[in-house]
Design an enzyme around this catalytic site. Structure first.
Site, short mmCIF file in Angstrom:
data_model
loop_
_atom_site.label_atom_id
_atom_site.label_comp_id
_atom_site.label_asym_id
_atom_site.label_seq_id
_atom_site.Cartn_x
_atom_site.Cartn_y
_atom_site.Cartn_z
CD GLU A 179 -3.18 0.89 1.99
OE1 GLU A 179 -3.46 -0.28 2.33
OE2 GLU A 179 -3.93 1.87 2.20
NE ARG A 180 -2.33 5.22 -0.17
CZ ARG A 180 -3.27 5.57 -1.02
NH1 ARG A 180 -2.99 5.81 -2.29
NH2 ARG A 180 -4.50 5.69 -0.63
CG ASN A 222 -5.37 -0.35 5.89
OD1 ASN A 222 -5.89 0.17 6.87
ND2 ASN A 222 -5.07 0.36 4.81
CD GLU A 303 -7.90 5.84 6.12
OE1 GLU A 303 -7.05 4.97 5.93
OE2 GLU A 303 -7.85 6.99 5.65
NE ARG A 336 -0.82 4.11 11.75
CZ ARG A 336 -1.49 4.45 10.66
NH1 ARG A 336 -2.71 3.99 10.43
NH2 ARG A 336 -0.94 5.25 9.78
NE ARG A 348 -8.71 13.29 7.77
CZ ARG A 348 -8.32 12.46 6.86
NH1 ARG A 348 -9.07 12.22 5.81
NH2 ARG A 348 -7.17 11.82 6.96
CE LYS A 372 -1.31 8.58 8.98
NZ LYS A 372 -2.01 8.50 7.70
CG ASP A 377 -3.21 10.98 5.25
OD1 ASP A 377 -2.24 10.40 5.77
OD2 ASP A 377 -3.93 10.48 4.38
CD GLU A 399 2.15 6.25 11.06
OE1 GLU A 399 1.83 5.47 11.98
OE2 GLU A 399 1.42 6.45 10.06
CD GLU A 405 -0.90 8.23 0.90
OE1 GLU A 405 -0.36 7.89 1.97
OE2 GLU A 405 -2.14 8.24 0.73
CD1 TRP A 555 -11.25 10.83 3.07
CD2 TRP A 555 -12.24 9.16 1.97
NE1 TRP A 555 -11.12 9.70 3.83
CE2 TRP A 555 -11.73 8.65 3.19
CE3 TRP A 555 -12.91 8.28 1.11
CZ2 TRP A 555 -11.86 7.31 3.56
CZ3 TRP A 555 -13.05 6.95 1.48
CH2 TRP A 555 -12.52 6.46 2.70
#
Ligand code: GCW
Length: 696
Positions: A179-180, A222, A303, A336, A348, A372, A377, A399, A405, A555
């Site tokens: 992922e990414r 994930n 998510e 996290r 958000r 993060k 993000d 993080e 990304e 999003w």
């Protein structure tokens, strides 16, 4: 300008430079005087330890000296003139000066000294540590000094890591995709494990150890619950065995729903006794296979991932239940804080703070909350997350995202050192001026003994590891900053450039220059002045400032840009979402005031608009918003053109193979930077109705 002959730096390595060797190329020292000094300083090597790490040290030193000096170092048991002695109190009590022990203990686990000294009247160099792994770090330090052509005759160095756990988080899926990930498939070949461990794992461990990284989370946050099945755990154990000699501990991402998902129990409720027992048994099984297993990383209630909230339980109840299963084995939980349920707040970026700060003090001692760097993000620029400095009773892990990304994947050249430094240097003011994020992360600010910094890895099975030859600089910089967050990002770039491209100043200076400018260039042509969220859906590569994602409002690009006929930006002041008040004083007032808000964060905190003269009011800098916007987008493209020109100047001065690859990518970057500028300005023009000056 002196143009060097191609033979010196270029042709000699032609064909051999595919990027695989990263910064561990050990290229021959060409300067005859320096070579002579180096050769006379080192005649032999004494490694008396017998552990696998000691063997790795010896191998590395021999490979390194062979490459750098063109001579192998014979091993010896006795310190002759010019010996390099690698010593711990256990392996070499006869050489180890007892006074060093206290010094090393104070410097912490993994620390080392490198000293030029006399033993029995002979000049030697000692690399000493309490542990073989510390010696390994010391050996890499010495090789780095040689590789960057530093003097080594009179060394008196002592170093210890400022952060205890320096971890790469791999978002690798069990099917081999990442992922990414933008550099091929996963390095972990699950099909072949445990029977066959790819040779590359050793080189991954070497590369990590060379920059002090001491842990890896092997799988995606994930998380596929299957990773915790016995069939996979033996595979994980094989990787752990291969990485252990390099001081790397293995961690896993755990799916919170595992007891249920694996079909063992009807629930994953953290207060259910059977669930508690299930995790205990699982932890015991893991530690039987991997005695130094690091612990679990958990993405819960984020998510779509399962979590304690599914059962009406809180984050602390979920995290502590796992922490208790690991505690007796010495494991930790990295829980996290990347959560953003819209029931918590309309804005958000405010949600994680609101969910987590009330829980400060409720987590078990072996729980880290992993946050993060920014509150949104991994954007090209965000202010630091206000959670740093807001949970003094909880060790907070930072993080960072090494994989690009939102920063051009493996096509755009963006050196992330300056981004991370901006974050680490940010003053949280939690305990007055000087309460930098760096001090929160090292644990110094609040007196936490354990500390952790994580970087989402950018490695894959591409031959050159990270896709873009310059992306390796981000892996390198992450490790160096995790070891010591106070290091200067430009100094790190210099080190990396010398080790990766050669020591000639005619090469190093332009490379460092383009690296240093690259992040600001990227911000300029993608999201200047604090803009954010302008990326295309899902891929997060190309611009799509008008993007509407039917799945979630937050999003969608327009949610972040908030462009309208009067102006642009997200109002997070006290008359807007009031995110400014999540920071410690004096930051709220500073961010709240249009005149004192730092320009790079202006549109992050302000909807910059004027009723009477839409888009035409003056910014604090004196230009109108529209003028500033146009100028940033234009400058960004210009800066990338200059980067490309700098690279052209380097043609023939570095090996053709890597030069060509970077050149191709820069060509594309120039084109795409212009496309970013054009698409974004056109979109914003739809609101401003102002002319766009002619770009070429
Ligand atoms: O930025 C988002 C990414 C997801 C990622 C998520 C996270 C692993 O787009 O791909 O999921 O962050 O950090 O959990």
């Amino acid at each position: 300008m002196v143009i060097l002959s191609v033979g010196f730096l270029g042709v000699q390595n032609a064909g051999a430079e595919d990027g695989y060797r990263l910064w561990l190329r050990y290229a021959r020292v060409e300067d005859p005087a320096l070579l002579k000094t180096y050769k006379s300083t080192f005649s032999s090597v004494v490694v008396q330890g017998k552990t696998e790490t000691d063997r790795a040290i010896l191998k590395e030193l021999q490979e390194g000296f062979q490459g750098l000096l063109g001579k192998s170092l014979p091993t010896s048991d006795q310190p002759q003139e010019g010996a390099l002695i690698v010593e711990t109190p256990q392996s070499s009590p006869q050489f180890f000066p007892p006074r060093w022990e206290k010094e090393l203990q104070d410097l912490g686990e993994g620390s080392y000294v490198i000293r030029s000294m006399e033993v029995n009247g002979r000049h030697v160099t000692a690399i000493a540590s309490e542990s073989p792994v510390g010696c390994l770090y010391g050996a890499f330090h010495l090789l780095r000094l040689l590789g960057t052509h530093q003097p080594v005759e009179n060394l008196d160095l002592s170093e210890g890591p400022k952060v205890k756990r320096r971890v790469l988080d791999h978002w690798d899926n069990l099917d081999g995709t990442i992922e990414r990930g933008y550099a091929g498939k996963s390095l972990w070949k699950w099909q072949e494990l445990p029977g066959h461990v790819d040779d590359r794992i050793r080189d991954y461990g070497r590369a990590c150890a060379s920059i002090g990284i001491n842990g890896a989370v092997l799988n995606n946050v994930n998380a596929d619950p299957k990773i915790l099945t016995s069939a996979y755990l033996v595979k994980v154990a094989a990787l752990a065995d291969a990485l252990r000699p390099y001081g790397m501990r293995v961690y896993l991402s755990a799916n919170f729903g595992s007891p249920k998902a694996l079909g063992d129990l009807p629930t994953a409720d953290p207060l259910d006794l059977q669930v508690i027992a299930w995790w205990k048994v699982k932890a015991d099984e893991i530690y039987k296979l991997i005695p130094d297993f690091g612990g679990f990383l958990v993405k819960a209630n984020s998510e779509g991932q399962p979590g304690p909230n599914d059962y009406g339980r809180s984050h602390d109840q979920g995290a502590n239940m796992l922490a208790r299963a690991l505690a007796s084995h010495g494991g930790v939980v990295m829980w996290r804080a990347f959560v953003y349920q819209d029931s918590v707040d309309k804005d958000r970026i405010k949600r994680a703070y609101k969910e987590f700060t009330p829980l400060d003090g409720k987590f078990d001692p072996n729980v880290f909350i992993q946050v993060k760097n920014g509150p949104l993000d991994f954007q090209p620029r965000e202010p630091f997350s206000p959670l740093f400095g807001a949970m003094p009773k909880t060790p907070l892990a930072a993080e960072l995202q090494v994989t690009q990304e939102y920063l051009g994947h493996s096509t755009h050249l963006v050196y992330l050192g300056p981004l991370w430094k901006e974050f680490l240097d940010s003053d949280t003011y939690a305990k007055g001026r000087g309460s930098k994020v760096e001090k929160v992360v090292t644990g110094e600010l609040d007196g936490h003994g354990d500390s952790l910094i994580a970087g989402v890895a950018n490695t894959g099975d591409d031959r050159n590891w990270c896709g873009h030859p310059f992306a390796a600089a981000n892996w390198y910089a992450f490790g160096r900053l995790a070891w010591d967050p106070s290091l200067d990002s430009q100094v790190i770039a210099q080190e990396w450039a010398r080790l990766t491209w050669g020591n000639n100043d005619q090469v190093v200076a332009p490379i460092v220059d383009l690296m240093t400018r690259s992040r600001e260039a990227y911000v300029d042509y993608t999201c200047p002045l604090g803009l954010n969220g302008v990326f295309e859906k899902d891929l997060h590569y190309a611009p799509d400032p008008g993007m509407v994602d039917p799945r979630r409002e937050d999003w969608s690009a327009a949610y972040y840009t908030r462009a309208d006929a009067k102006g642009l930006g997200f109002d997070r002041t006290r008359s807007g979402s009031d995110a400014v008040d999540q920071y410690h004083k004096p930051l709220p007032d500073r961010f709240n005031n249009f005149k004192t808000c730092p320009e790079p964060y202006l549109l992050w905190f302000h909807h910059v608009s004027w009723d009477a003269i839409p888009w035409d009011g003056k910014m604090p800098c004196g230009n109108t918003l529209w003028e500033e916007l146009v100028s940033h987008y234009g400058n960004g493209v210009e800066k990338v053109r200059l980067m490309k020109q700098t690279w052209e100047y380097l043609k023939g001065k570095v090996d053709g193979e890597r030069w060509g690859m970077v050149d191709e990518k820069l060509k594309q970057q120039v084109k795409e930077a212009a496309a970013w500028r054009d698409k974004c300005l056109k979109y914003f023009q739809g609101f401003s109705k102002k002319p766009i000056p002619n770009n070429s």
